[in-house]
Design a protein around this motif. Structure first.
Motif, mmCIF file in Angstrom:
data_model
loop_
_atom_site.group_PDB
_atom_site.id
_atom_site.type_symbol
_atom_site.label_atom_id
_atom_site.label_comp_id
_atom_site.label_asym_id
_atom_site.label_seq_id
_atom_site.Cartn_x
_atom_site.Cartn_y
_atom_site.Cartn_z
ATOM 1 N N ASP A 166 0.833 -1.209 0.000
ATOM 2 C CA ASP A 166 0.000 0.000 0.000
ATOM 3 C C ASP A 166 0.866 1.257 0.000
ATOM 4 O OD1 ASP A 166 -2.231 -1.631 0.043
ATOM 5 O OD2 ASP A 166 -2.627 -1.338 2.189
ATOM 6 N N ARG B 116 2.353 1.701 -3.440
ATOM 7 C CA ARG B 116 1.319 2.182 -4.361
ATOM 8 C C ARG B 116 1.073 3.676 -4.138
ATOM 9 N NH1 ARG B 116 -2.850 -0.535 -2.720
ATOM 10 N NH2 ARG B 116 -2.198 -2.448 -3.734
ATOM 11 N N SER B 117 0.992 4.090 -2.875
ATOM 12 C CA SER B 117 0.774 5.507 -2.562
ATOM 13 C C SER B 117 1.941 6.360 -3.054
ATOM 14 C CB SER B 117 0.603 5.706 -1.056
ATOM 15 O OG SER B 117 -0.566 5.090 -0.609
ATOM 16 N N GLU C 22 1.762 6.658 -6.851
ATOM 17 C CA GLU C 22 0.725 7.617 -7.240
ATOM 18 C C GLU C 22 1.173 9.051 -6.969
ATOM 19 O OE1 GLU C 22 -2.748 6.392 -5.088
ATOM 20 O OE2 GLU C 22 -3.067 4.633 -6.376
#
Length: 187
Positions: A50, A53-54, A57
């Motif tokens: 996570d 992924r953050s 992004e």
């Protein structure tokens, strides 16, 4: 079997049951701790995924923001060059007009490269087409001015100025829509 009898022969059945129960308890405790560690490891792996992924992004958003700012900055510079061309045309100095047309043509090439790389879909296809037409008009006018010994600057510039006037309006519209898009993303 004789070996086991020799080894445990002196142990009473009550103690044997106790040791068996103790062994079973230790095995179950080991299984529980193993399960707990596996669950913790899976949770930490998911948290790491996570976080990755953050981060990905955030990097993509920052990259898009920078690309958008470069594009908008380039449009602002093009508007300034168009204004400079208006001034050059009014001065009736062929050299100044040609120099400004060269700068504008070069800047349009750079702007087209930025538009080609734009993944934000900030620039509509119609604008890219308008930019190409304007660049062609700028290059054509520059060539005509360079060939003519005493050019009629306002006459030669007429069509180019029409293209550039529309392009200037398009620049403002794109800059404004970008500003509102940026404000809504940040707000």
């Amino acid at each position: 079997m004789a070996f086991i009898d020799e080894l445990f022969g002196g142990i009473s059945p009550g103690w044997m049951n106790f040791l068996s129960l103790l062994g079973l308890t230790a095995t179950l405790a080991g299984l529980f701790f193993t399960w707990r560690e596996a669950t913790n490891a899976a949770t930490k792996a998911q948290d790491a995924e996570d976080a990755a992924r953050s981060l990905r992004e955030a990097v993509e958003n920052a990259t898009l923001r920078i690309a958008r700012q470069d594009l908008i900055g380039s449009m602002a510079q093009a508007r300034q060059l168009i204004t400079q061309l208006d001034t050059a045309q009014q001065s009736k100095s062929t050299e100044f007009v040609v120099q400004t047309l060269v700068q504008l043509g070069d800047h349009f090439s750079q702007l087209q490269a930025l538009i080609t790389q734009d993944s934000t879909n900030l620039v509509p296809d119609e604008f890219a087409d308008q930019l190409k037409r304007s660049q062609a008009s700028v290059l054509s006018t520059k060539a005509k001015l360079a060939r003519s010994p005493s050019p009629d600057i306002p006459k030669l510039m007429g069509n180019t100025l029409k293209h550039l006037a529309q392009l200037r309006v398009d620049f403002y519209q794109i800059e404004t829509s970008s500003k509102y898009a940026t404000d809504s993303q940040e707000g």
